[in-house]
Design a protein around this motif. Structure first.
Motif: not given
Length: 122
Positions: A96-122
């Motif tokens: 709320d302080e930053l004005g975030v209104r929506h989140w975009h999330v991508s998850l993946s796991h392969d070859a022994g590694v899990a990863s994620a990307v998060v985008i905060a949109e205002g």
């Protein structure tokens, strides 16, 4: 407008070892619904590692302030499997302080590694 972007990776075997070494860790990191698949079975370690990476990426997207609680961010999945975030408490206050209104999330796991990307949109 993009308010913040975060990315994180977690080595699945290392995350599994941490869960085994500290049995209460899963309950400190995740809300009960995150630990289960939609059918009620226990979620696998690769999926949990990706959710942990998403929480780390979320913190980075918010500028990595101190005081955020792990369980104040929940990775949820739509009926089609698309991940999103549900935030409350400390995480919601910072968003709320930053004005975030929506989140975009991508998850993946392969070859022994899990990863994620998060985008905060205002």
């Amino acid at each position: 407008m993009i308010v913040g972007v975060g990315i994180d990776v977690a080595e699945i075997d290392r995350f599994a070892a941490a869960l085994e070494r500290t049995p209460a860790l899963a309950e400190r990191l995740f809300v009960p619904a995150e630990l289960l698949l939609p059918g009620g079975e226990r979620r696998g370690v690769a999926s949990l590692a990706a959710r942990f990476a998403a929480k780390e990426a979320l913190a980075k997207a918010l500028g990595a302030p101190g005081g955020l609680l792990w369980r104040d961010a929940e990775v949820v999945a739509a009926d089609n499997g698309r991940p999103s975030l549900r935030v409350r408490g400390t995480v919601a206050a910072r968003a709320d302080e930053l004005g975030v209104r929506h989140w975009h999330v991508s998850l993946s796991h392969d070859a022994g590694v899990a990863s994620a990307v998060v985008i905060a949109e205002g």
